[in-house]
Design an enzyme around this catalytic site. Structure first.
Site, PDB file in Angstrom:
ATOM      1  N   THR A  63      75.353   7.106  63.153  1.00  0.00           N
ATOM      2  CA  THR A  63      76.141   7.711  62.085  1.00  0.00           C
ATOM      3  C   THR A  63      77.530   8.103  62.570  1.00  0.00           C
ATOM      4  O   THR A  63      78.495   8.058  61.809  1.00  0.00           O
ATOM      5  CB  THR A  63      75.404   8.946  61.525  1.00  0.00           C
ATOM      6  OG1 THR A  63      74.125   8.534  61.038  1.00  0.00           O
ATOM      7  CG2 THR A  63      76.176   9.625  60.419  1.00  0.00           C
ATOM      8  N   TYR A 154      66.489   6.857  72.546  1.00  0.00           N
ATOM      9  CA  TYR A 154      66.832   6.617  71.144  1.00  0.00           C
ATOM     10  C   TYR A 154      66.337   5.216  70.779  1.00  0.00           C
ATOM     11  O   TYR A 154      66.938   4.215  71.152  1.00  0.00           O
ATOM     12  CB  TYR A 154      68.350   6.756  70.982  1.00  0.00           C
ATOM     13  CG  TYR A 154      68.917   6.532  69.595  1.00  0.00           C
ATOM     14  CD1 TYR A 154      68.105   6.330  68.481  1.00  0.00           C
ATOM     15  CD2 TYR A 154      70.295   6.539  69.399  1.00  0.00           C
ATOM     16  CE1 TYR A 154      68.644   6.136  67.225  1.00  0.00           C
ATOM     17  CE2 TYR A 154      70.852   6.344  68.141  1.00  0.00           C
ATOM     18  CZ  TYR A 154      70.021   6.132  67.062  1.00  0.00           C
ATOM     19  OH  TYR A 154      70.561   5.931  65.813  1.00  0.00           O
ATOM     20  N   LYS A 184      63.972   9.861  69.945  1.00  0.00           N
ATOM     21  CA  LYS A 184      64.451   9.740  68.562  1.00  0.00           C
ATOM     22  C   LYS A 184      63.917   8.410  68.068  1.00  0.00           C
ATOM     23  O   LYS A 184      64.342   7.340  68.520  1.00  0.00           O
ATOM     24  CB  LYS A 184      65.974   9.772  68.477  1.00  0.00           C
ATOM     25  CG  LYS A 184      66.452   9.630  67.036  1.00  0.00           C
ATOM     26  CD  LYS A 184      67.953   9.462  66.894  1.00  0.00           C
ATOM     27  CE  LYS A 184      68.277   9.217  65.419  1.00  0.00           C
ATOM     28  NZ  LYS A 184      69.691   8.861  65.195  1.00  0.00           N
ATOM     29  N   SER A 186      63.655   5.833  65.417  1.00  0.00           N
ATOM     30  CA  SER A 186      64.276   5.332  64.184  1.00  0.00           C
ATOM     31  C   SER A 186      63.705   3.962  63.842  1.00  0.00           C
ATOM     32  O   SER A 186      64.375   2.930  63.940  1.00  0.00           O
ATOM     33  CB  SER A 186      65.796   5.267  64.341  1.00  0.00           C
ATOM     34  OG  SER A 186      66.329   6.555  64.463  1.00  0.00           O
ATOM     35  N   GLY A 210      63.598   9.278  62.645  1.00  0.00           N
ATOM     36  CA  GLY A 210      64.957   8.905  62.278  1.00  0.00           C
ATOM     37  C   GLY A 210      65.103   8.117  60.991  1.00  0.00           C
ATOM     38  O   GLY A 210      66.176   7.605  60.700  1.00  0.00           O
ATOM     39  N   GLU A 213      64.058   8.829  54.659  1.00  0.00           N
ATOM     40  CA  GLU A 213      63.295   8.672  53.424  1.00  0.00           C
ATOM     41  C   GLU A 213      61.789   8.591  53.666  1.00  0.00           C
ATOM     42  O   GLU A 213      61.003   8.618  52.720  1.00  0.00           O
ATOM     43  CB  GLU A 213      63.770   7.436  52.649  1.00  0.00           C
ATOM     44  CG  GLU A 213      63.654   6.118  53.386  1.00  0.00           C
ATOM     45  CD  GLU A 213      64.884   5.760  54.208  1.00  0.00           C
ATOM     46  OE1 GLU A 213      65.135   4.550  54.367  1.00  0.00           O
ATOM     47  OE2 GLU A 213      65.580   6.679  54.698  1.00  0.00           O
ATOM     48  N   VAL A 227      65.966  13.463  63.214  1.00  0.00           N
ATOM     49  CA  VAL A 227      67.406  13.285  63.392  1.00  0.00           C
ATOM     50  C   VAL A 227      67.868  12.330  62.302  1.00  0.00           C
ATOM     51  O   VAL A 227      67.327  11.231  62.178  1.00  0.00           O
ATOM     52  CB  VAL A 227      67.748  12.667  64.767  1.00  0.00           C
ATOM     53  CG1 VAL A 227      69.270  12.576  64.941  1.00  0.00           C
ATOM     54  CG2 VAL A 227      67.130  13.457  65.908  1.00  0.00           C
ATOM     55  N   SER A 229      71.190  11.254  59.147  1.00  0.00           N
ATOM     56  CA  SER A 229      72.494  11.470  58.522  1.00  0.00           C
ATOM     57  C   SER A 229      72.401  12.327  57.269  1.00  0.00           C
ATOM     58  O   SER A 229      73.328  13.068  56.948  1.00  0.00           O
ATOM     59  CB  SER A 229      73.146  10.132  58.194  1.00  0.00           C
ATOM     60  OG  SER A 229      72.347   9.404  57.271  1.00  0.00           O
TER      61      SER A 229
END
Length: 320
Positions: A63, A154, A184, A186, A210, A213, A227, A229
């Site tokens: 981000t 990450y 993290k 994602s 990450g 939604e 984590v 945005s």
């Protein structure tokens, strides 16, 4: 130093406090001509704390356009976030990943020197590690440059193309990276995530999801936090979802997740990326986030009008 310590630096955030709950993925504010805009970081910190009830930040990540910034710009941003976050934020995690190992090591040393409360690294994604051992060796070479700073991996395979399962990666990782503190995560592979938590719960790792939604699904398998945005502008709403889940009031937690998802589903169909996130944050917070860095292009006026109308139309549950 034990892995549970968070920093040796006198100007760090909150020593000894575990990273959990919501972590906002910091946007990098830019001037209209595309230079980083450090002048609004203080206002940004105060907005997150006061308006969104978010006290953790992840700097120079996806981000934040971290890999579109120069090394010097990344250092300046890290310094400003640590400076402005002092006594206000609990954690400032600096993403120090880069395609160049020496650059990543340089950023790790810098983060340690300025008192960051953690560092994170993505997998290199041009010349990629092809197995766990290659990836761990790279991560270890970065982590060892900041031996007093908690280290986070990450994991973002949709962007890196590195699909080494985290369950496999974590097997014995503290032996090679003593400062390893968590992930993290994602990715949408909740099976991998669940097995990580199942096998490593006793290690007290932080598992931070990450994919905003799908956070409620990740909470159900045991993540410590997230984590993302959206916590820049929907942090307070997401906090209410976390509280509802903890009660537990699953119906209320679902309501928040469904409404957050309704907004994201709407904007994703319009085309939603970093540029659009900057536009949403600008109209919600009133802080100018500016344009993205090329090759990304500004969000359209049409997008901004539709996204604002959609967000304004959502009727949130009574949170009394």
């Amino acid at each position: 130093m034990s892995p549970s310590d968070t920093s040796t630096s006198p100007n760090s955030m909150t020593p000894g406090k575990k990273l959990e709950g919501l972590v906002a993925a910091a946007i990098t504010p830019m001037t209209p001509d595309g230079q980083i805009n450090l002048s609004v970081i203080r206002q940004y910190v105060d907005y997150l704390v006061r308006e969104q009830n978010v006290k953790n930040i992840f700097v120079n990540g996806t981000t934040g356009e971290g890999l579109s910034l120069s090394i010097q710009e990344r250092k300046q941003l890290a310094e400003e976030w640590v400076r402005q976050g002092k006594d206000k934020l609990d954690h400032v995690i600096i993403h120090v990943g880069a395609l160049s190992l020496p650059e990543s090591q340089d950023l790790a040393r810098h983060a340690a020197a300025i008192g960051a409360s953690g560092i994170a690294v993505i997998a290199p994604f041009f010349f990629k590690p092809t197995n766990k051992d290659e990836l761990v060796a790279f991560l270890q070479k970065v982590a060892s440059e900041a031996p007093g700073v908690p280290f986070y991996y990450y994991h973002i395979p949709p962007l890196t193309g590195v699909k080494i399962r985290v369950e496999e990666l974590l097997d014995g990782i503290r032996e090679q990276i003593p400062t390893f503190q968590g992930v993290k995560f994602s990715d949408t592979d909740l099976l991998d995530l669940a097995q990580c938590i199942n096998k490593n719960g006793s290690e007290q790792f932080a598992f931070l999801y990450g994919v905003d939604e799908q956070l409620l699904g990740a909470l159900a398998v045991g993540v410590n936090g997230a984590v993302g945005s959206t916590y820049n502008y929907l942090g307070r709403k997401t906090k209410l979802m976390l509280q509802a889940f903890a009660k537990p009031d699953l119906a209320l937690a679902q309501k928040y997740q469904f409404l957050i998802g309704e907004f994201l589903n709407f904007v994703i169909k319009l085309g939603f990326g970093v540029a659009q996130t900057k536009a949403v944050m600008t109209f919600v917070s009133g802080i100018p986030m500016g344009p993205p860095r090329p090759p990304l292009v500004n969000a359209s006026e049409e997008f901004i009008a539709k996204a604002k109308a959609k967000l304004d139309s959502i009727v949130w549950p009574n949170s009394d």
